[in-house]
Motif scaffolding. Structure first.
Motif, PDB file in Angstrom:
ATOM      1  N   CYS A   1     -79.311  10.840  42.549  1.00 42.75           N
ATOM      2  CA  CYS A   1     -79.516  11.793  41.474  1.00 42.75           C
ATOM      3  C   CYS A   1     -79.610  11.055  40.140  1.00 42.75           C
ATOM      4  O   CYS A   1     -78.725  10.262  39.797  1.00 42.75           O
ATOM      5  CB  CYS A   1     -78.359  12.795  41.452  1.00 42.75           C
TER       6      CYS A   1
ATOM      7  N   CYS B   1     -76.487  12.615  37.813  1.00 44.21           N
ATOM      8  CA  CYS B   1     -75.063  12.357  38.050  1.00 44.21           C
ATOM      9  C   CYS B   1     -74.799  11.168  38.968  1.00 44.21           C
ATOM     10  O   CYS B   1     -73.644  10.869  39.278  1.00 44.21           O
ATOM     11  CB  CYS B   1     -74.377  13.609  38.582  1.00 44.21           C
TER      12      CYS B   1
ATOM     13  N   CYS C   1     -79.814  18.369  43.788  1.00 43.67           N
ATOM     14  CA  CYS C   1     -78.587  17.610  43.984  1.00 43.67           C
ATOM     15  C   CYS C   1     -77.453  18.578  44.370  1.00 43.67           C
ATOM     16  O   CYS C   1     -77.235  19.572  43.677  1.00 43.67           O
ATOM     17  CB  CYS C   1     -78.230  16.872  42.699  1.00 43.67           C
TER      18      CYS C   1
ATOM     19  N   GLU D   1     -74.413  18.146  43.998  1.00 43.05           N
ATOM     20  CA  GLU D   1     -73.308  18.029  43.039  1.00 43.05           C
ATOM     21  C   GLU D   1     -73.617  18.709  41.711  1.00 43.05           C
ATOM     22  O   GLU D   1     -72.749  19.318  41.105  1.00 43.05           O
ATOM     23  CB  GLU D   1     -72.975  16.551  42.796  1.00 43.05           C
ATOM     24  N   CYS D   2     -74.882  18.573  41.229  1.00 43.52           N
ATOM     25  CA  CYS D   2     -75.186  19.085  39.884  1.00 43.52           C
ATOM     26  C   CYS D   2     -76.480  19.902  39.823  1.00 43.52           C
ATOM     27  O   CYS D   2     -76.878  20.348  38.754  1.00 43.52           O
ATOM     28  CB  CYS D   2     -75.231  17.930  38.879  1.00 43.52           C
TER      29      CYS D   2
HETATM   30 ZN    ZN Z   1     -76.578  15.230  40.547  1.00 42.64          ZN
END
Ligand code: ZN
Length: 145
Positions: A39, A42, A53, A55-56
């Protein structure tokens, strides 16, 4: 069978479909480079490549080329031909390889060129390249000495 050598995956299984998210992986493999998507927002590695992603939710990606050292996370030994014509390719060893160089993300591949009895979960291994008739190159793994 324990002393048999793990062979390359049967060429009958060489059916690779790509899309805009996976094509950079396969193009790098043709250059014998193991490129893993990270990513760009992040820095979370993600395999397989996905549009967002986890996560984000960013869609920005960087492709990071890693040396290709891994650890056997899981594997199985195929000793029966699931498609007629692959009898000469047995046994082969589909495996999940953890990539510490890419945040511990995992790659589904095959382990080759070693006695079946030498393969263990946690064993260090390294990428090797298998150019196949379709024009693609498969990243496979050998146990490290
Ligand atoms: Zn990310």
């Amino acid at each position: 069978m324990d002393d048999a050598i793990a062979k390359k995956p049967p060429i009958l299984l060489d059916k690779i479909d790509t899309n805009m998210w996976t094509e950079p992986f396969w193009e790098a493999a043709k250059r014998h480079e193991l490129a893993i998507p990270r990513c760009a927002s992040c820095s979370h590695f993600r395999m397989p490549p996905t549009p967002f992603c986890p996560e984000c939710q960013s869609q920005s990606l960087d492709w990071v080329v890693i040396p290709g050292n891994g650890i056997v996370f899981s594997y199985t030994v195929v000793t029966r031909a699931i498609i007629q014509g692959m009898e000469d390719d047995l046994p082969y060893v589909p495996a999940v390889i953890e990539l510490p160089e890419a945040g511990g993300t995992r790659l589904i591949t095959n382990i080759i060129d070693c006695p079946l009895s030498a393969i263990t979960v946690g064993a260090p291994c390294e990428v090797v390249w298998n150019d196949v008739p379709s024009g693609y190159t498969l990243p496979l793994f050998r146990l490290s000495i």
